[in-house]
Design a protein around this motif. Structure first.
Motif, PDB file in Angstrom:
ATOM      1  N   ILE A 127      70.168 112.206 -12.596  1.00 18.28           N
ATOM      2  CA  ILE A 127      69.649 113.510 -12.155  1.00 18.28           C
ATOM      3  C   ILE A 127      70.107 113.762 -10.719  1.00 18.28           C
TER       4      ILE A 127
ATOM      5  N   ASN B 100      56.392 116.036 -17.386  1.00 20.40           N
ATOM      6  CA  ASN B 100      55.114 115.901 -18.095  1.00 20.40           C
ATOM      7  C   ASN B 100      53.975 115.956 -17.067  1.00 20.40           C
TER       8      ASN B 100
ATOM      9  N   ASN C 119      60.343 118.882 -10.362  1.00 18.49           N
ATOM     10  CA  ASN C 119      59.050 118.963 -11.033  1.00 18.49           C
ATOM     11  C   ASN C 119      59.005 117.929 -12.150  1.00 18.49           C
ATOM     12  N   ASP C 120      57.851 117.260 -12.276  1.00 21.96           N
ATOM     13  CA  ASP C 120      57.711 116.259 -13.335  1.00 21.96           C
ATOM     14  C   ASP C 120      57.767 116.935 -14.704  1.00 21.96           C
TER      15      ASP C 120
ATOM     16  N   GLY D 187      51.809 101.223 -14.045  1.00 22.54           N
ATOM     17  CA  GLY D 187      52.169 102.472 -14.716  1.00 22.54           C
ATOM     18  C   GLY D 187      53.569 102.968 -14.436  1.00 22.54           C
ATOM     19  N   GLN D 188      54.406 102.159 -13.754  1.00 21.66           N
ATOM     20  CA  GLN D 188      55.777 102.611 -13.494  1.00 21.66           C
ATOM     21  C   GLN D 188      56.584 102.571 -14.789  1.00 21.66           C
ATOM     22  N   SER D 189      57.169 103.722 -15.149  1.00 23.20           N
ATOM     23  CA  SER D 189      57.959 103.785 -16.388  1.00 23.20           C
ATOM     24  C   SER D 189      59.445 104.021 -16.111  1.00 23.20           C
TER      25      SER D 189
ATOM     26  N   LEU E  48      58.089 115.010  -8.184  1.00 21.00           N
ATOM     27  CA  LEU E  48      58.615 113.678  -7.880  1.00 21.00           C
ATOM     28  C   LEU E  48      59.585 113.791  -6.712  1.00 21.00           C
TER      29      LEU E  48
ATOM     30  N   HIS F 263      55.116 110.385  -6.385  1.00 14.66           N
ATOM     31  CA  HIS F 263      54.485 111.514  -7.068  1.00 14.66           C
ATOM     32  C   HIS F 263      53.651 112.320  -6.066  1.00 14.66           C
TER      33      HIS F 263
END
Ligand code: 5GP
Ligand code: ZN
Length: 115
Positions: free
Chosen positions: A10, A33, A30-31, A94-96, A41, A103
């Motif tokens: 990105i 979800n 923008n996130d 929670g890091q994916s 972000l 955030h």
């Protein structure tokens, strides 16, 4: 640049995504979800897996994250209602996406602890 990293792609434009802020060192999107009316972000361009990779030489860039977070928050009126700046460090937190990112959450009452 990590060749299979979503946020590197990105950042360099090989995956299109609208950037709401850009500098030499950072960009913001923008996130996809959103967990709040504002969910942005802030992403350093240099690939680092997590907060655990941050070194002293990154301190100036981390200061820029706070400046940019305040700027984006103020543009959205979040200086009046409050906002949260949060990093999930590691899968257990929670890091994916394994490219460091910050955030910005705001626009609704935020509970603590986040769960
Ligand atoms: P983490 O869970 O790693 O702290 O946060 C990763 C965030 O990236 C999640 O909130 C998720 O919704 C967001 N995300 C994942 N893939 C994409 C994408 O392709 N585009 C955007 N804009 N956000 C994404
Ligand atoms: Zn990356």
């Amino acid at each position: 640049m990590s060749s299979d990293c979503l946020f590197c792609k990105i950042g360099d434009g090989s995956i299109p995504s609208e950037k709401i802020y850009e500098s030499d060192t950072l960009f913001a999107i923008n996130d996809i979800n959103p967990q709040a009316p504002t969910h942005i972000l802030i992403i350093p361009r240099v690939h680092q897996t997590s907060l655990l990779d941050v070194e002293k030489s990154d301190h100036e860039m981390m200061g820029s994250v706070i400046t940019v977070a305040n700027q984006l928050a103020k543009e959205r009126g979040l200086d009046k209602t409050g906002y949260r700046l949060v990093v999930n460090c590691g899968e257990g937190a929670g890091q994916s996406v394994l490219h460091i990112h910050y955030h910005i959450l705001g626009g609704r009452p935020l509970k603590w602890p986040p769960g």
